[in-house]
Write an enzyme that holds these catalytic residues in place. Structure first.
Site, PDB file in Angstrom:
ATOM      1  N   LYS A 147       4.478   9.582   4.835  1.00 52.37           N
ATOM      2  CA  LYS A 147       4.622   8.496   3.868  1.00 52.37           C
ATOM      3  C   LYS A 147       4.266   8.969   2.464  1.00 52.37           C
ATOM      4  O   LYS A 147       4.926   8.611   1.477  1.00 52.37           O
ATOM      5  CB  LYS A 147       3.754   7.303   4.269  1.00 52.37           C
ATOM      6  CG  LYS A 147       3.806   6.133   3.284  1.00 52.37           C
ATOM      7  CD  LYS A 147       5.208   5.574   3.124  1.00 52.37           C
ATOM      8  CE  LYS A 147       5.286   4.478   2.061  1.00 52.37           C
ATOM      9  NZ  LYS A 147       4.668   3.217   2.455  1.00 52.37           N
ATOM     10  N   LYS A 155      -1.271   3.464  -6.679  1.00 52.14           N
ATOM     11  CA  LYS A 155      -2.252   3.739  -5.622  1.00 52.14           C
ATOM     12  C   LYS A 155      -1.786   4.896  -4.751  1.00 52.14           C
ATOM     13  O   LYS A 155      -2.547   5.820  -4.440  1.00 52.14           O
ATOM     14  CB  LYS A 155      -2.475   2.482  -4.786  1.00 52.14           C
ATOM     15  CG  LYS A 155      -3.492   2.609  -3.663  1.00 52.14           C
ATOM     16  CD  LYS A 155      -2.873   2.954  -2.318  1.00 52.14           C
ATOM     17  CE  LYS A 155      -2.052   1.813  -1.765  1.00 52.14           C
ATOM     18  NZ  LYS A 155      -1.515   2.125  -0.393  1.00 52.14           N
TER      19      LYS A 155
END
Length: 291
Positions: free
Chosen positions: A171, A239
């Site tokens: 990811k 983030k």
């Protein structure tokens, strides 16, 4: 049929849980803000009043939370997942968190006799709604018969990366490319504008070139209108780039494009653009150039 539990009904979690319901699965749901569960309850989900109640009534517990700290809190707090989990149950964490956190959480769950699988997804709200996500699983294809049917209800493709935490690593890899690509598109459009090129013609050029991408097509209307409603919030992209930056430093790599994208997105977030879509990075770049 196994009973599924879902914790985290945000922009991504709600449509993903909805697709499990549409797939015919029995789904229990819990969210700190109970109102967010109402549409799913209307669609057939069973609302649970606490994490403990959800864990007690579910065989597989899915998590889709904002960050690693939120995942650990749900796992370890009083009345959390680990206080109630039993041997034989499985936690499937679909949140985007650091690989090291995935390994830590796997150990915590295993210490309680249960199993943890990391399975974050590539795709934003639109693909989540229509079940077209790509699921990135930290497990082997030996688990496909047991868990693949759930991932298939939420996504168009499931990729098995072989062991715990590798889904989380995958990811970060794909989201690094996402952040770099978003900044690249924004810089391209700014240069075209400064050359005095017509925006529509430039977008047609990109659309008919080898540089055309689904990302560009999905953000094209935002660049056209100047409005950036969130499909994937810029603050979440920031983030993720922060997690990536930490991993790059730990691996002692020099990745200049990653570093540049991280710096730009941090500035955009800090300058009040965090709740907009990640494509709003173009606004930060325009301000940087006094445009």
């Amino acid at each position: 049929m196994k009973k599924l539990g879902w914790i985290g009904l945000g922009q991504m979690g709600a449509p993903m849980a909805s697709n499990l319901l549409k797939g015919g699965f029995e789904v229990n749901v819990y969210n700190r803000t109970a109102d967010k569960a109402a549409p799913l309850v209307a669609a057939g989900a069973q609302a649970k009043s606490s994490v403990a109640e959800l864990v007690d009534s579910s065989d597989i517990i899915f998590l889709m939370l904002t960050n690693g700290a939120a995942v650990k809190d749900v796992l370890t707090r009083d009345g959390g997942v680990l206080s109630n989990i039993k041997p034989g149950q499985t936690v499937i964490d679909m949140s985007t968190i650091a690989p090291g956190k995935s390994r830590e959480h796997a150990e915590l769950v295993a210490a309680n006799g249960a199993r943890y699988i990391d399975a974050p997804v590539s795709g934003s709200v639109g693909p989540a709604v229509i079940g077209q996500l790509v699921v990135l699983v930290g497990s082997t294809t030996a688990d496909e018969d047991q868990f693949g049917v759930y991932f298939a209800a939420m996504g168009k493709k499931t990729l098995w990366f072989g062991e715990q935490s590798k889904g989380s690593s995958a990811k970060l890899v794909i989201n690094m490319l996402l952040g770099i690509s978003a900044q690249g598109i924004a810089e391209t459009l700014i240069l075209a504008d400064q050359f005095g090129l017509d925006l529509e013609t430039v977008m047609e050029m990109i659309s008919n070139s080898g540089m055309n991408t689904p990302l560009f097509q999905s953000k094209k209307e935002m660049f056209r209108s100047g409005d950036y409603p969130s499909a994937f919030m810029l603050e979440l992209m920031t983030k993720d780039l922060g997690l990536i930056n930490d991993e790059v430093k730990a691996l002692k790599l020099d990745l200049p494009l990653e570093s540049s994208a991280h710096e730009t997105f941090v500035k955009a977030r800090d300058n009040g653009k965090g709740k907009l879509d990640l494509a709003a990075v173009i606004l930060e770049l325009r301000e940087l150039n006094n445009l």
